[in-house]
Design an enzyme around this catalytic site. Structure first.
Site, PDB file in Angstrom:
ATOM      1  NE  ARG A  58      -2.211  16.400  32.716  1.00 37.31           N
ATOM      2  CZ  ARG A  58      -2.563  16.368  31.446  1.00 37.31           C
ATOM      3  NH1 ARG A  58      -2.619  17.493  30.743  1.00 37.31           N
ATOM      4  NH2 ARG A  58      -2.854  15.237  30.878  1.00 37.31           N
ATOM      5  CG  ASP A  91      -6.971   8.628  31.817  1.00 37.31           C
ATOM      6  OD1 ASP A  91      -7.394   7.477  31.988  1.00 37.31           O
ATOM      7  OD2 ASP A  91      -6.515   9.019  30.710  1.00 37.31           O
ATOM      8  CG  HIS A 106       4.067   6.664  33.379  1.00 36.57           C
ATOM      9  ND1 HIS A 106       4.015   6.985  32.042  1.00 36.57           N
ATOM     10  CD2 HIS A 106       5.179   5.899  33.527  1.00 36.57           C
ATOM     11  CE1 HIS A 106       5.040   6.427  31.415  1.00 36.57           C
ATOM     12  NE2 HIS A 106       5.753   5.758  32.287  1.00 36.57           N
ATOM     13  CB  SER A 174       4.731   8.017  20.556  1.00 33.70           C
ATOM     14  OG  SER A 174       5.191   8.265  21.872  1.00 33.70           O
TER      15      SER A 174
END
Ligand code: NAD
Length: 229
Positions: A58, A91, A106, A174
Site C-alpha cells: 500500500r 496517505d 488513523h 461514508s
C-alpha cells in the site's frame, strides 16, 4: 482581521481519483485481504510479516500516486481562510498538494512506529518496513497506523477543532468508521456544513448541511471557487 476557520474532514474518497482504492469500493476486501487479517492488533501478533507486506504494498502505491484536483483546491482555500484538514486517510496526498495543517486520525503510512512506545515514530526510508528493523528501544517497527480495535489518540484534539468551525466540509467518507465519523457531532448546530460524495446517502441527522452528490475532483474545486468569491 482573523480569518474564518474552515475544517475539512476527508475520507478515502478524496484519494480515489488519485488511484488509491477506498475500502468499500473493493467490495469489503482491501486489495484482496480481509481487514481483520491485516489491520488489527491480533493480525500483528499472529503474522507480523504478512501485515508488513500488506502495508509495504500500500505504501508503494501511495508513493506512486499524485494529489488530485480536490487536494489542490483545498490548498487554495488557505488564501482566505484558516484551513485545518482532519483526515481519516493514511496517505500523504494533502501534504504533497501543499496543505499546511493536516491531522491524521488513523495514522500515516509513510511513518513507522515502535511497537512498545507509540510516541516513537520514524519517517520510513524507501517504501518498506522489514522484519528485524527495530526502534531505539529494541522492538520491531510496525506501521504508524491506527488499526481497527485501537483507540484514536487525536480524537479529542479533532473534536475541539471541529467545535470551532465556522464552515465544515466533509469529503469522500461514508461516515461509517467510528469514532472518527462522530466528529460531525462536535460541530456547532448553526455552522454551515457541506458534504461531497457520489454515494452520499441521507444525512438528515446533520444540521445545516448541503449535500453535493459528486466526485471530489469536481465537487471540491466547485465549492472552493464559491467560497473564495
Ligand atoms: P470511507 O468510509 O471514508 O468511504 C469511502 C467513501 O468515499 C464512500 O462514501 C464513497 O462513496 C466515497 N467515494 C468514492 N469515490 C469517491 C470520489 N471520487 N470522490 C468523493 N468520494 C468518493 O472510507 P473506507 O474506504 O470505508 O475506509 C475506511 C478507513 O480505511 C478510512 O477511514 C481510512 O482510515 C482507511 N483508508 C484509507 C485510505 C487512504 O489513505 N487513501 C484508503 C482506503 C481506506
Amino acid at each position: 482581521m482573523t480569518k474564518k476557520k474552515i475544517i475539512v474532514f476527508t475520507g478515502a474518497g478524496i484519494s480515489a481519483e488519485s488511484g488509491i482504492k477506498t475500502f468499500r469500493d473493493s467490495g469489503g476486501l482491501w486489495e484482496e485481504y480481509k481487514v481483520e487479517d491485516v489491520a488489527t492488533p491480533e493480525a500483528w501478533e499472529n503474522d507480523p510479516a504478512m501485515v508488513l507486506s500488506f502495508y509495504n504494498k500500500r505504501r508503494k502505491q501511495v508513493m506512486e500516486a499524485q494529489p488530485n484536483t480536490a487536494h489542490h483546491a483545498l490548498v487554495e482555500l488557505e488564501k482566505k481562510f484558516d484551513v485545518h484538514i482532519i483526515t481519516q486517510n493514511i496517505d500523504d496526498l494533502h501534504e504533497r498538494a501543499g496543505s499546511k495543517k493536516v491531522m491524521h486520525l488513523h495514522g500515516e503510512i509513510i511513518k513507522s512506529r515502535s511497537s512498545v512506545d507509540p510516541d516513537l515514530t520514524y519517517m520510513i526510508k524507501g517504501w518498506e518496513i522489514n522484519i528485524g528493523e527495530k526502534c531505539v528501544k529494541g522492538s520491531q517497527l510496525r506501521p504508524h497506523i491506527v488499526w481497527f480495535g485501537e483507540s484514536v489518540p487525536q480524537m479529542e484534539d479533532a473534536g475541539n477543532l471541529a467545535a470551532k468551525a465556522d464552515i465544515f466540509i466533509i469529503v469522500g467518507t461514508s461516515l461509517n468508521v467510528y469514532p472518527a465519523a462522530g466528529l460531525v457531532d462536535f460541530v456547532p448546530h448553526n455552522t454551515p456544513k457541506y458534504l461531497i460524495d457520489p454515494q452520499a446517502v441521507s444525512k438528515d441527522y446533520i444540521s445545516n448541511i448541503t449535500v453535493k452528490k459528486e466526485k471530489a475532483g469536481i465537487g471540491v474545486p466547485e465549492l472552493v471557487k464559491k467560497l473564495l468569491i
